[in-house]
Design a protein around this motif. Structure first.
Motif, PDB file in Angstrom:
ATOM      1  N   THR A 125       0.806  -1.221   0.000  1.00  0.00           N
ATOM      2  CA  THR A 125       0.000   0.000   0.000  1.00  0.00           C
ATOM      3  C   THR A 125       0.838   1.270   0.000  1.00  0.00           C
ATOM      4  O   THR A 125       0.366   2.338  -0.384  1.00  0.00           O
ATOM      5  N   GLY A 126       2.077   1.180   0.473  1.00  0.00           N
ATOM      6  CA  GLY A 126       2.899   2.363   0.611  1.00  0.00           C
ATOM      7  C   GLY A 126       2.486   3.241   1.774  1.00  0.00           C
ATOM      8  O   GLY A 126       2.927   4.390   1.879  1.00  0.00           O
ATOM      9  N   LYS A 127       1.670   2.704   2.675  1.00  0.00           N
ATOM     10  CA  LYS A 127       1.160   3.468   3.804  1.00  0.00           C
ATOM     11  C   LYS A 127       1.703   2.922   5.121  1.00  0.00           C
ATOM     12  O   LYS A 127       2.165   1.783   5.193  1.00  0.00           O
ATOM     13  N   VAL A 128       1.629   3.742   6.163  1.00  0.00           N
ATOM     14  CA  VAL A 128       1.877   3.251   7.510  1.00  0.00           C
ATOM     15  C   VAL A 128       0.700   2.372   7.898  1.00  0.00           C
ATOM     16  O   VAL A 128      -0.459   2.773   7.755  1.00  0.00           O
ATOM     17  N   GLU A 129       0.984   1.151   8.382  1.00  0.00           N
ATOM     18  CA  GLU A 129      -0.075   0.211   8.730  1.00  0.00           C
ATOM     19  C   GLU A 129      -0.051  -0.061  10.234  1.00  0.00           C
ATOM     20  O   GLU A 129       1.004  -0.290  10.814  1.00  0.00           O
ATOM     21  N   LYS A 130      -1.210  -0.049  10.829  1.00  0.00           N
ATOM     22  CA  LYS A 130      -1.349  -0.307  12.255  1.00  0.00           C
ATOM     23  C   LYS A 130      -1.150  -1.795  12.547  1.00  0.00           C
ATOM     24  O   LYS A 130      -1.600  -2.652  11.796  1.00  0.00           O
TER      25      LYS A 130
END
Length: 351
Positions: free
Chosen positions: A321-326
């Protein structure tokens, strides 16, 4: 009365568990193993009863299980242990059983559930735990790098060896393995950004490099890099706190403390890992038996195991995703490192 332990699997780790369990005077051991060659080897070496079916193995009357099979097969044995009210120890996890189900079942039947946490029994980690707790001060950040050559593991085995398969490959497994010790030392990860790639020559569609950047529950930063196609083996870390820094080498056993606020500047050695590993395995399985007997407490539970594997899943999803993931203990690793969908909660298939 001796504790009857059914050992599941007699590969390299299974044989170690049999060796260490049979060395105790308060334990009786039997083996469940599908391979006739492995059953014969265990029977000849240790003189224990060996079974080739779960039905006959359970009829032996075990009160505990030691599960030493590939990670993708753990759940079926954990479920049997939970259903029958058996204590159980399980080797390092990639796809751990949902922790709430384990907690509820073991509480109802007063049994012990012991996911493996080998690093917590290593002398260097014991001393690091004391230093972090008593000397380092508030953690700013840590970084740890593991460099290994997966191709050199069990060279006499082919694709039947689980660490050669993409789903359970040794690099992926070692991300979770190292995080067990790091989270215990410094704090559990809260959210993660990840990079997962193929950087070596282990083959196409075979990831061999994981990089995790983590925000920790205590506000610190954690970094972990695991490389599985490197010709040079290394396992080193550094941590920075309000009192100074510590550097540590898991392979050599060295800890260097540079803590100017405390007037500490030294290097101490706590033993080369290669010289200590067999005694560490023995201490770990001994701790399982002592926990069953009520004389000690197991230091690692399935909630923590779900958090650790949830961090691996978050890193792999972040790589897509290229996102910070919880980090979510209910969001566990997919079968393959690139099989993630947004808003999809993955759980292990049972049985």
């Amino acid at each position: 009365m001796k504790i009857k332990v059914l050992q599941i699997g007699a590969g390299s780790m299974g044989m170690r568990r049999i060796r260490d369990l049979t060395a105790r005077g308060d334990v009786e051991v039997a083996l469940l193993e599908m391979s006739a060659d492995r059953r014969d080897r265990a029977s000849n070496q240790f003189g224990i009863p060996c079974f080739d079916s779960m039905e006959s193995a359970l009829a032996w009357g075990a009160v505990a299980m030691s599960i030493s099979t590939p990670p993708q097969s753990h759940a079926q044995f954990v479920e049997i242990a939970l259903d029958r009210g058996l204590h159980f120890f399980c080797e390092a996890e990639l796809f751990p059983y949902p922790h709430r189900e384990v907690e509820n079942a073991t509480a109802a039947k007063s049994t012990v559930a012991a996911p493996s946490c080998t690093l917590l029994f290593v002398p260097l980690y014991k001393e690091l735990s004391r230093i972090v707790r008593e000397e380092l001060g508030a953690l700013h950040a840590y970084t740890f790098s593991l460099s290994i050559d997966i191709a050199s593991w069990h060279p006499d085995e082919g694709t039947e060896y689980y660490a050669r398969n993409r789903s359970t490959n040794g690099t992926r497994e070692m991300v979770a393995f190292e995080l067990i010790g790091l989270a215990d030392l410094f704090s559990e990860p809260q959210d993660v950004t990840g990079i997962v790639r193929t950087g070596g020559e282990l083959g196409p569609n075979y990831e061999d490099s994981w990089s995790l950047q983590m925000r920790l529950n205590n506000g610190g930063i954690g970094q972990l890099v695991v490389l599985g196609a490197s010709p040079q083996v290394a396992r080193k870390g550094i941590a920075v706190g309000t009192s100074g820094t510590i550097e540590f080498d898991l392979l050599t056993g060295d800890i260097h403390r540079s803590l100017p606020l405390l007037g500490i500047q030294d290097t101490r050695n706590y033993g080369q890992l290669s010289h200590l590993l067999e005694s560490v395995y023995k201490e770990e399985i001994d701790a399982f038996i002592e926990t069953i007997k009520g004389s000690r407490q197991w230091p690692y539970d399935f909630r923590k195991s779900n958090v650790i594997c949830g961090a691996l899943a978050a890193a792999e999803k972040s790589a897509i995703t290229g996102k910070v993931e919880k980090v979510d203990p209910d969001f566990l690793p997919a079968e393959l490192p690139d099989q993630y969908e947004d808003n999809h909660k993955r759980r292990n298939e049972h049985g």
